[in-house]
Design a protein around this motif. Sequence first.
Motif, short mmCIF file in Angstrom:
data_model
loop_
_atom_site.label_atom_id
_atom_site.label_comp_id
_atom_site.label_asym_id
_atom_site.label_seq_id
_atom_site.Cartn_x
_atom_site.Cartn_y
_atom_site.Cartn_z
N CYS A 84 0.83 -1.22 0.00
CA CYS A 84 0.00 0.00 0.00
C CYS A 84 0.86 1.26 0.00
N HIS A 85 2.15 1.15 0.32
CA HIS A 85 3.03 2.33 0.32
C HIS A 85 3.90 2.41 -0.93
N GLN A 86 3.66 1.51 -1.87
CA GLN A 86 4.53 1.48 -3.06
C GLN A 86 4.52 2.81 -3.82
N ASN A 87 3.31 3.37 -3.99
CA ASN A 87 3.21 4.62 -4.75
C ASN A 87 4.09 5.73 -4.19
N GLU A 88 4.15 5.81 -2.85
CA GLU A 88 4.96 6.86 -2.20
C GLU A 88 6.44 6.64 -2.43
N MET A 89 6.83 5.40 -2.71
CA MET A 89 8.25 5.05 -2.76
C MET A 89 8.83 5.13 -4.17
N LEU A 90 7.95 5.20 -5.17
CA LEU A 90 8.43 5.05 -6.55
C LEU A 90 9.50 6.07 -6.93
N SER A 91 9.41 7.28 -6.36
CA SER A 91 10.38 8.31 -6.74
C SER A 91 11.79 7.98 -6.21
N ARG A 109 -0.90 -21.86 15.05
CA ARG A 109 0.51 -21.57 15.26
C ARG A 109 1.15 -20.70 14.18
N THR A 110 0.51 -20.64 13.00
CA THR A 110 1.16 -19.90 11.91
C THR A 110 0.42 -18.61 11.54
N HIS A 111 -0.67 -18.32 12.25
CA HIS A 111 -1.41 -17.09 11.93
C HIS A 111 -1.54 -16.18 13.13
N TYR A 112 -1.32 -14.91 12.90
CA TYR A 112 -1.62 -13.90 13.91
C TYR A 112 -2.07 -12.65 13.15
N PRO A 113 -3.07 -11.94 13.66
CA PRO A 113 -3.65 -10.87 12.83
C PRO A 113 -2.73 -9.68 12.60
N ILE A 114 -1.65 -9.57 13.38
CA ILE A 114 -0.65 -8.52 13.12
C ILE A 114 0.64 -9.21 12.74
N PHE A 115 1.22 -8.81 11.62
CA PHE A 115 2.51 -9.36 11.24
C PHE A 115 3.27 -8.28 10.49
N HIS A 116 4.47 -8.58 10.05
CA HIS A 116 5.27 -7.57 9.37
C HIS A 116 5.61 -8.01 7.95
N GLN A 117 5.65 -7.05 7.08
CA GLN A 117 6.06 -7.34 5.71
C GLN A 117 7.15 -6.37 5.28
N MET A 118 7.99 -6.85 4.39
CA MET A 118 8.93 -5.97 3.69
C MET A 118 8.55 -5.98 2.22
N ASP A 119 8.53 -4.81 1.62
CA ASP A 119 8.34 -4.68 0.18
C ASP A 119 9.53 -3.93 -0.38
N ALA A 120 9.79 -4.11 -1.65
CA ALA A 120 10.86 -3.34 -2.29
C ALA A 120 10.49 -3.04 -3.73
N ILE A 121 11.09 -1.99 -4.26
CA ILE A 121 10.99 -1.70 -5.70
C ILE A 121 12.39 -1.47 -6.23
N TYR A 122 12.57 -1.83 -7.48
CA TYR A 122 13.87 -1.63 -8.11
C TYR A 122 13.60 -1.27 -9.57
N PHE A 205 8.72 -6.53 -5.05
CA PHE A 205 8.49 -7.81 -4.38
C PHE A 205 8.03 -7.56 -2.95
N GLY A 206 7.49 -8.61 -2.33
CA GLY A 206 7.04 -8.51 -0.95
C GLY A 206 7.26 -9.83 -0.22
N ILE A 207 7.54 -9.72 1.08
CA ILE A 207 7.81 -10.94 1.87
C ILE A 207 7.28 -10.74 3.29
N GLY A 208 6.78 -11.81 3.88
CA GLY A 208 6.34 -11.79 5.28
C GLY A 208 7.52 -12.05 6.19
N LEU A 209 7.76 -11.17 7.15
CA LEU A 209 8.99 -11.28 7.92
C LEU A 209 8.93 -12.29 9.06
N GLU A 210 7.78 -12.47 9.68
CA GLU A 210 7.68 -13.46 10.75
C GLU A 210 7.99 -14.86 10.23
N ARG A 211 7.42 -15.19 9.08
CA ARG A 211 7.66 -16.52 8.50
C ARG A 211 9.15 -16.74 8.26
#
Length: 355
Positions: A84-91, A109-122, A205-211
């Motif tokens: 959702c923050h990709q647009n702000e990062m494009l510049s 054991r593998t689900h929790y409603p709050i988790f972290h993600q990393m996204d990147a653009i190149y 790309f995007g990845i879930g960090l807890e996993r």
Amino acid sequence: MSIWKRVLPQPLSQPGHLPLRRMVQYIDHFMSQREMHRGIVGSPKVTIAQNFDNLLFPKDHPGRSKSDTYYCDSRTLLRTHATCHQNEMLSLKKAYWICDTYRRDEIDRTHYPIFHQMDAIYLINKPDEEVIAHMKAFLESFVSYMLKETLGQVEMRWVDAYFPFTYNSLELEIFYRDQWLELLGGGIIHQDIQKRHDIQPGWAFGIGLERLCMLLYNIQDIRLFWSRDDRFIKQFSGEVQLGDSVPKQMPFVPFSRMQPCYKDISFFVDDSGQENPIDAGRFDMNDVHDILRDYEDLEEVKVQDAFYHPKKQKWSLCLRLTFRAWDRTLENEQVMQLINDMKKQMVDQLGLEMR
Ligand code: PHE
């Protein structure tokens, strides 16, 4: 809604998130060597446009449904992905960003409603094949950097995927404990997004960090990241040594497990006419999960049985609850008290009729 109690200014600063913060230091190191800027993101409350519309999600995409997403009001929601923050990062052209993300989910054991993600653009002004080749090489070397010392040489494969905001989309899977595990998703930034922002082609790309962190430290239960238990936190005290790859990490040693205690609860769902009580209608099973998640010693909730009661013309659901505390054996009486309290919440908050 109980999620509001959990939305904190900085979930990553929770004591139990220590292993995640360590991992982020390693990630920062990898990214800085590739001249990637770390983008700063704000509050988890974003607009529906940011989270879905601007990313070309079709109006009927299941991710938009109320049973998957926490809506705040008619215009805003808790972000379901870092994209959702990709647009702000494009510049920034070459950037990555990390944030807390929110999805309504089950209790296990593998689900929790709050988790972290990393996204990147190149962004690179190259033909599609070269963009994809660049993305594959970058992400394979990222996964190898993170995991190879701890898990040994990791076997990887790319499989076709679909995301509304990329094309030539792919998922990277790794072979782990006898099965293929999906680790991250990526693709070329959609032409409509490229045009709207007048940018060069590039990949995202995007990845879930807890996993990822669970793989790195052999952590079996995602809820341990919310633990305040010293026996968890103390195990991540060594130095963070930055280098060509993340050094072999000591696997987390689970503390001794107590005996589980199983209880069933049954209730009627007034959802007449529905084919299946869990899927549709006014009743939403995730509302029940939201209530039950507040009980710390509840380990798992499974739908045991569902049948249609012809006389009452209502569905009857039976849930199998598994109780287990991390640090003590639960007495039957304590569990019965929890059950009674849960039933009361389900009646008061959801208007369910208990059996
Ligand atoms: N946002 C996607 C997810 O949550 C991951 C992704 C990010 C895929 C960027 C492609 C590009 O699964």
